[in-house]
Design a protein around this motif. Structure first.
Motif, PDB file in Angstrom:
ATOM      1  N   PRO A 257      10.382-107.173  42.134  1.00 20.82           N
ATOM      2  CA  PRO A 257      10.098-108.050  43.402  1.00 20.82           C
ATOM      3  C   PRO A 257      11.690-108.480  43.457  1.00 20.82           C
ATOM      4  O   PRO A 257      11.941-108.415  44.462  1.00 20.82           O
ATOM      5  N   PRO A 261      12.493-108.977  47.383  1.00 18.32           N
ATOM      6  CA  PRO A 261      11.515-110.177  47.584  1.00 18.32           C
ATOM      7  C   PRO A 261      10.618-110.990  49.234  1.00 18.32           C
ATOM      8  O   PRO A 261       9.806-111.022  48.737  1.00 18.32           O
ATOM      9  N   PHE A 264       6.914-109.226  48.999  1.00 23.51           N
ATOM     10  CA  PHE A 264       5.998-110.499  48.239  1.00 23.51           C
ATOM     11  C   PHE A 264       5.624-110.850  48.390  1.00 23.51           C
ATOM     12  O   PHE A 264       4.191-111.466  48.346  1.00 23.51           O
ATOM     13  N   ILE A 265       6.911-111.925  49.273  1.00 29.99           N
ATOM     14  CA  ILE A 265       6.021-113.379  50.097  1.00 29.99           C
ATOM     15  C   ILE A 265       5.100-113.121  50.423  1.00 29.99           C
ATOM     16  O   ILE A 265       4.267-113.586  51.168  1.00 29.99           O
ATOM     17  N   PHE A 268       1.987-112.161  49.700  1.00 27.58           N
ATOM     18  CA  PHE A 268       1.261-113.375  49.342  1.00 27.58           C
ATOM     19  C   PHE A 268       0.537-114.113  50.276  1.00 27.58           C
ATOM     20  O   PHE A 268      -0.561-114.725  49.461  1.00 27.58           O
ATOM     21  N   GLN A 284       3.988-120.228  46.002  1.00 28.92           N
ATOM     22  CA  GLN A 284       5.280-119.969  47.737  1.00 28.92           C
ATOM     23  C   GLN A 284       6.421-120.513  47.333  1.00 28.92           C
ATOM     24  O   GLN A 284       7.442-119.400  47.068  1.00 28.92           O
ATOM     25  N   LEU A 287       8.077-118.090  44.722  1.00 27.02           N
ATOM     26  CA  LEU A 287       8.401-116.666  44.849  1.00 27.02           C
ATOM     27  C   LEU A 287       9.293-116.900  46.261  1.00 27.02           C
ATOM     28  O   LEU A 287      10.867-115.880  46.247  1.00 27.02           O
ATOM     29  N   GLU A 290      12.862-117.029  44.146  1.00 26.16           N
ATOM     30  CA  GLU A 290      12.967-115.965  43.248  1.00 26.16           C
ATOM     31  C   GLU A 290      13.080-116.231  41.823  1.00 26.16           C
ATOM     32  O   GLU A 290      13.073-115.693  40.913  1.00 26.16           O
ATOM     33  N   PHE A 292       9.931-115.438  39.817  1.00 30.22           N
ATOM     34  CA  PHE A 292       9.154-114.610  39.313  1.00 30.22           C
ATOM     35  C   PHE A 292       8.330-114.562  38.393  1.00 30.22           C
ATOM     36  O   PHE A 292       7.065-114.306  38.842  1.00 30.22           O
ATOM     37  N   ALA A 295       6.002-117.258  39.170  1.00 33.00           N
ATOM     38  CA  ALA A 295       4.495-116.805  39.857  1.00 33.00           C
ATOM     39  C   ALA A 295       4.126-116.214  39.492  1.00 33.00           C
ATOM     40  O   ALA A 295       2.991-116.553  39.676  1.00 33.00           O
TER      41      ALA A 295
END
Length: 344
Positions: A257, A261, A264-265, A268, A284, A287, A290, A292, A295
């Protein structure tokens, strides 16, 4: 002279002899679905095919053929040069064994390159795929199941690399089966997904067992064929259990990720409403900053693990065997050991 052969004859030549199948359709068509093991030497590019097709609809067949000839004639030296690189007998095909494959054969013949074409084109292969997926699946399935991050796909691909019979559904779908599953991979359409499955079922029809992952019926945008899904649901489940921290590391190593990044946000946000609000806010924040590892652990604990526990409850009456290990490598070795015991 057009030398037509059947699809069965072409596949036998490809399988048992040094023989090359050439798909002369556009790169886009080839990418969407083709006969496994074939190569692509297109008569038209994607844009040229669209151009000729539009002319066919708006003006007529003859105008489209004339324009297609103008386009193709400019590319003949390059087209022939690609075929000259092939040092085996050649069979060409297009969608229905029509104009494109006949044109390819004609110009090859003029240049002293003998070839044949598949009667009915790849359309006949599509029909063969549909028929295969409606047949009874003879081998037994060994289903690898377990929480997200248990290394099931890695185990399957290691087994496949080592020569064991495997149907890699995620690889065929071009999707990893989770909300983040499309990140870093290219999805296949339903036709190609079914084609790849049918090819594996035919290849492994005389095997006693096939390894497969415990996927849901839908994987990304494709759906598992009905008979395969039903057999998977009724087959023995090998449940891989790894420590949470190992699963987190496994997920991070697969998805990486830190490289994307933002994706991935974005992914999500599609499941955020399904997670208790204080936890969702924390995920949130992790993420966005970062973090990770934190998260992923939260996602496993509050989303994926409860989902898995709910789904696995349907196997209450199915043979389930837990494989509790410390690493993915140990899980692979245990699966292989059990398989070899079954084969005795």
């Amino acid at each position: 002279m057009v030398r037509d052969i059947t699809l069965t004859e072409a596949l036998e030549l490809q399988k048992n002899h040094s023989h090359t199948l050439v798909d002369v359709r556009s790169p886009k068509e080839y990418k969407e679905a083709t006969i496994p093991g074939s190569m692509n030497i297109p008569i038209f590019t994607n844009e040229e095919r669209a151009e000729v097709g539009m002319l066919y609809k708006q003006v007529g067949k003859q105008a489209a053929m004339d324009h297609g000839l103008v386009i193709f004639s400019k590319k003949l030296p390059e087209f022939i040069a690609e075929f000259r690189k092939i040092d085996t007998p050649i069979t060409v095909f297009c969608w229905r064994g029509g104009m494109r494959s006949k044109t390819a054969m004609t110009v090859l013949e003029l240049m002293g390159i003998r070839s044949s074409r598949i009667s009915g084109g790849i359309h006949t292969y599509r029909q063969r795929v549909i028929a295969r997926l409606q047949e009874t699946i003879k081998p037994k399935l060994l289903v690898l199941n377990g929480y997200t991050g248990s290394g099931k796909t890695k185990i399957l691909r290691k087994l496949m690399e080592d020569g064991y019979p495997v149907i890699d559904l995620e690889g065929m779908a071009g999707h990893r089966g989770s909300i983040f599953g499309q990140i870093g991979v290219e999805p296949n359409n339903q036709k190609k997904f079914e084609l790849l499955i049918a090819n594996k079922l035919e290849r492994y029809e005389n095997e006693p067992y096939i390894f497969i992952e415990g996927e849901s019926k839908r994987i990304g945008q494709v759906h598992m064929p009905e008979l395969l899904f039903e057999k998977k649901e009724q087959s023995p489940q090998w449940i891989i259990q790894l420590p949470v921290e190992v699963r987190v590391k496994e997920i991070l190593s697969v998805y990486e990720p830190e490289k994307q990044p933002g994706l991935f946000i974005e992914a999500f946000t599609r499941i955020r409403k399904r997670i208790h609000r204080p936890i969702a806010v924390q995920i949130q924040e992790d993420l966005e900053n970062e973090r990770f590892t934190e998260a992923v652990e939260q996602l496993l604990t509050h989303y994926y693990d409860p989902q898995y526990e709910h789904s696995v409850a349907r196997f209450a009456t199915i043979d389930r065997d837990v494989i509790q290990v410390a690493t993915v490598q140990e899980a692979y070795e245990e699966c292989l050991h059990r398989y070899k015991e079954l084969m005795k």
